[in-house]
Design a protein around this motif. Structure first.
Motif, PDB file in Angstrom:
ATOM      1  N   ASP A  76       0.730  -1.267   0.321  1.00 27.55           N
ATOM      2  CA  ASP A  76      -0.464   0.540   0.077  1.00 27.55           C
ATOM      3  C   ASP A  76       0.738   1.517  -0.132  1.00 27.55           C
ATOM      4  O   ASP A  76       0.322   1.950   0.686  1.00 27.55           O
ATOM      5  CB  ASP A  76      -0.899   0.694   1.245  1.00 27.55           C
ATOM      6  N   GLY A  77       1.711   0.611  -0.528  1.00 29.50           N
ATOM      7  CA  GLY A  77       2.821   2.445  -1.071  1.00 29.50           C
ATOM      8  C   GLY A  77       3.434   2.716   0.988  1.00 29.50           C
ATOM      9  O   GLY A  77       4.763   3.768   0.411  1.00 29.50           O
ATOM     10  N   LYS A  78       4.047   1.624   0.655  1.00 26.33           N
ATOM     11  CA  LYS A  78       4.574   1.943   2.290  1.00 26.33           C
ATOM     12  C   LYS A  78       5.699   0.820   2.265  1.00 26.33           C
ATOM     13  O   LYS A  78       5.323  -0.399   1.988  1.00 26.33           O
ATOM     14  CB  LYS A  78       3.342   1.698   3.902  1.00 26.33           C
ATOM     15  N   LYS A  79       7.112   1.454   2.151  1.00 25.74           N
ATOM     16  CA  LYS A  79       7.875   0.208   2.473  1.00 25.74           C
ATOM     17  C   LYS A  79       7.851  -0.487   4.251  1.00 25.74           C
ATOM     18  O   LYS A  79       7.939   0.456   5.197  1.00 25.74           O
ATOM     19  CB  LYS A  79       9.347   0.892   3.074  1.00 25.74           C
ATOM     20  N   GLY A  80       8.439  -1.998   4.535  1.00 29.40           N
ATOM     21  CA  GLY A  80       8.541  -1.924   5.573  1.00 29.40           C
ATOM     22  C   GLY A  80       9.273  -3.968   5.116  1.00 29.40           C
ATOM     23  O   GLY A  80       9.940  -3.949   3.749  1.00 29.40           O
ATOM     24  N   LYS A  81       8.736  -4.867   5.705  1.00 30.80           N
ATOM     25  CA  LYS A  81       8.896  -5.674   6.299  1.00 30.80           C
ATOM     26  C   LYS A  81       8.222  -6.697   6.571  1.00 30.80           C
ATOM     27  O   LYS A  81       6.841  -6.306   7.779  1.00 30.80           O
ATOM     28  CB  LYS A  81      11.095  -6.633   7.039  1.00 30.80           C
ATOM     29  N   ILE A  82       8.389  -7.928   6.385  1.00 35.51           N
ATOM     30  CA  ILE A  82       6.908  -9.189   6.642  1.00 35.51           C
ATOM     31  C   ILE A  82       7.247 -10.308   8.005  1.00 35.51           C
ATOM     32  O   ILE A  82       8.756 -10.354   7.198  1.00 35.51           O
ATOM     33  CB  ILE A  82       6.386  -9.927   5.383  1.00 35.51           C
ATOM     34  N   ARG A  83       6.670 -10.453   8.851  1.00 34.30           N
ATOM     35  CA  ARG A  83       7.134 -11.173   9.830  1.00 34.30           C
ATOM     36  C   ARG A  83       6.262 -11.890   8.964  1.00 34.30           C
ATOM     37  O   ARG A  83       4.827 -11.928   9.427  1.00 34.30           O
ATOM     38  CB  ARG A  83       7.132 -11.349  10.965  1.00 34.30           C
ATOM     39  N   VAL A  84       5.920 -13.483   9.068  1.00 35.74           N
ATOM     40  CA  VAL A  84       6.058 -15.116   8.517  1.00 35.74           C
ATOM     41  C   VAL A  84       5.924 -15.850   9.798  1.00 35.74           C
ATOM     42  O   VAL A  84       6.372 -16.005   9.917  1.00 35.74           O
ATOM     43  CB  VAL A  84       5.998 -15.498   6.914  1.00 35.74           C
ATOM     44  N   ASN A  85       4.780 -15.846  10.488  1.00 38.53           N
ATOM     45  CA  ASN A  85       4.271 -16.914  11.562  1.00 38.53           C
ATOM     46  C   ASN A  85       4.303 -18.416  10.488  1.00 38.53           C
ATOM     47  O   ASN A  85       3.063 -18.569  10.465  1.00 38.53           O
ATOM     48  CB  ASN A  85       3.390 -16.474  12.202  1.00 38.53           C
ATOM     49  N   LEU A  86       5.087 -18.813  11.209  1.00 44.94           N
ATOM     50  CA  LEU A  86       5.504 -19.782  10.509  1.00 44.94           C
ATOM     51  C   LEU A  86       5.179 -21.808  11.346  1.00 44.94           C
ATOM     52  O   LEU A  86       4.429 -22.358  11.011  1.00 44.94           O
ATOM     53  CB  LEU A  86       6.833 -20.629  10.430  1.00 44.94           C
ATOM     54  N   LEU A  87       3.879 -21.149  12.519  1.00 50.11           N
ATOM     55  CA  LEU A  87       3.243 -21.805  13.280  1.00 50.11           C
ATOM     56  C   LEU A  87       1.859 -21.564  12.878  1.00 50.11           C
ATOM     57  O   LEU A  87       1.610 -22.653  12.916  1.00 50.11           O
ATOM     58  CB  LEU A  87       3.701 -21.885  14.721  1.00 50.11           C
ATOM     59  N   ASP A  88       1.529 -20.738  13.204  1.00 52.36           N
ATOM     60  CA  ASP A  88       0.107 -19.906  13.030  1.00 52.36           C
ATOM     61  C   ASP A  88       0.317 -20.284  11.229  1.00 52.36           C
ATOM     62  O   ASP A  88      -1.336 -20.032  11.132  1.00 52.36           O
ATOM     63  CB  ASP A  88      -0.244 -18.053  13.627  1.00 52.36           C
ATOM     64  N   ARG A  89       0.676 -19.697  10.873  1.00 56.16           N
ATOM     65  CA  ARG A  89       0.483 -19.488   8.930  1.00 56.16           C
ATOM     66  C   ARG A  89       0.307 -18.436   8.483  1.00 56.16           C
ATOM     67  O   ARG A  89      -0.955 -17.605   7.852  1.00 56.16           O
ATOM     68  CB  ARG A  89      -0.226 -20.731   8.488  1.00 56.16           C
ATOM     69  N   THR A  90       0.952 -17.152   9.580  1.00 55.04           N
ATOM     70  CA  THR A  90      -0.492 -15.558   9.602  1.00 55.04           C
ATOM     71  C   THR A  90       0.991 -14.934   9.126  1.00 55.04           C
ATOM     72  O   THR A  90       2.398 -15.416   8.738  1.00 55.04           O
ATOM     73  CB  THR A  90      -0.595 -15.409  10.982  1.00 55.04           C
ATOM     74  N   ALA A  91       0.780 -13.693   8.848  1.00 55.60           N
ATOM     75  CA  ALA A  91       1.383 -12.475   8.065  1.00 55.60           C
ATOM     76  C   ALA A  91       1.228 -11.099   8.376  1.00 55.60           C
ATOM     77  O   ALA A  91       0.065 -11.403   8.804  1.00 55.60           O
ATOM     78  CB  ALA A  91       2.257 -12.954   6.743  1.00 55.60           C
ATOM     79  N   GLU A  92       2.877 -10.686   9.002  1.00 56.08           N
ATOM     80  CA  GLU A  92       2.202  -9.475   9.458  1.00 56.08           C
ATOM     81  C   GLU A  92       3.455  -8.276   9.110  1.00 56.08           C
ATOM     82  O   GLU A  92       3.712  -8.518   8.668  1.00 56.08           O
ATOM     83  CB  GLU A  92       1.968  -9.161  10.980  1.00 56.08           C
ATOM     84  N   PHE A  93       2.816  -7.482   9.069  1.00 56.44           N
ATOM     85  CA  PHE A  93       3.853  -6.273   7.908  1.00 56.44           C
ATOM     86  C   PHE A  93       4.289  -5.039   9.410  1.00 56.44           C
ATOM     87  O   PHE A  93       3.070  -4.585   9.856  1.00 56.44           O
ATOM     88  CB  PHE A  93       2.560  -5.126   6.789  1.00 56.44           C
ATOM     89  N   GLU A  94       5.345  -4.944   9.212  1.00 54.19           N
ATOM     90  CA  GLU A  94       6.550  -3.339  10.497  1.00 54.19           C
ATOM     91  C   GLU A  94       6.534  -2.886   9.436  1.00 54.19           C
ATOM     92  O   GLU A  94       7.549  -3.121   8.383  1.00 54.19           O
ATOM     93  CB  GLU A  94       6.934  -4.326  10.808  1.00 54.19           C
ATOM     94  N   GLU A  95       6.047  -1.724   9.468  1.00 55.95           N
ATOM     95  CA  GLU A  95       5.858  -0.122   8.129  1.00 55.95           C
ATOM     96  C   GLU A  95       8.549  -0.123   9.033  1.00 55.95           C
ATOM     97  O   GLU A  95       8.588   0.075  10.092  1.00 55.95           O
ATOM     98  CB  GLU A  95       5.486   0.602   8.911  1.00 55.95           C
ATOM     99  N   ASN A  96       8.809   0.161   7.947  1.00 54.30           N
ATOM    100  CA  ASN A  96      10.165   0.800   8.132  1.00 54.30           C
ATOM    101  C   ASN A  96      10.199   2.711   9.376  1.00 54.30           C
ATOM    102  O   ASN A  96       9.440   3.001   8.860  1.00 54.30           O
ATOM    103  CB  ASN A  96      11.172   0.898   7.646  1.00 54.30           C
TER     104      ASN A  96
END
Length: 98
Positions: free
Chosen positions: A78-98
């Motif tokens: 969405d036009g924002k730079k950051g990183k994604i943390r993929v939770n391998l146990l729950d099979r979810t992902a969250e975006f963390e903005e820089n």
């Protein structure tokens, strides 16, 4: 840089890949082994009550967290730079903005 339009769809596609499914399964196995090691240490230390959440929090070197999450750097969402943390146990992902 990886460009993502919809994080939920990307996460679903990510875990449809057989290699990522296998990676997730291995992460679950490692996490369980490390958690058992932490619980054993607590038992040997004479803890009277052992809570799983406490065993996860008392994690020297954040070993459990390193197994649980995979980080994908350099993501544009969405036009924002950051990183994604993929939770391998729950099979979810969250975006963390820089």
């Amino acid at each position: 840089m990886l460009t993502i339009k919809n994080l939920e769809e990307w996460t679903k596609e990510y875990f449809e890949d057989p290699s990522n499914i296998k990676k997730s399964e291995k992460a679950c196995e490692r996490y369980d082994r490390l958690l058992v090691q932490n619980i054993r240490k607590m038992m040997l230390a004479g803890e009277e009550t052992i809570e799983i959440e406490e065993a996860a929090k008392n994690d020297p070197g954040k070993r459990l967290e390193k197994v649980k999450f995979e980080t994908i750097p350099s993501v544009l969402l969405d036009g924002k730079k950051g990183k994604i943390r993929v939770n391998l146990l729950d099979r979810t992902a969250e975006f963390e903005e820089n």
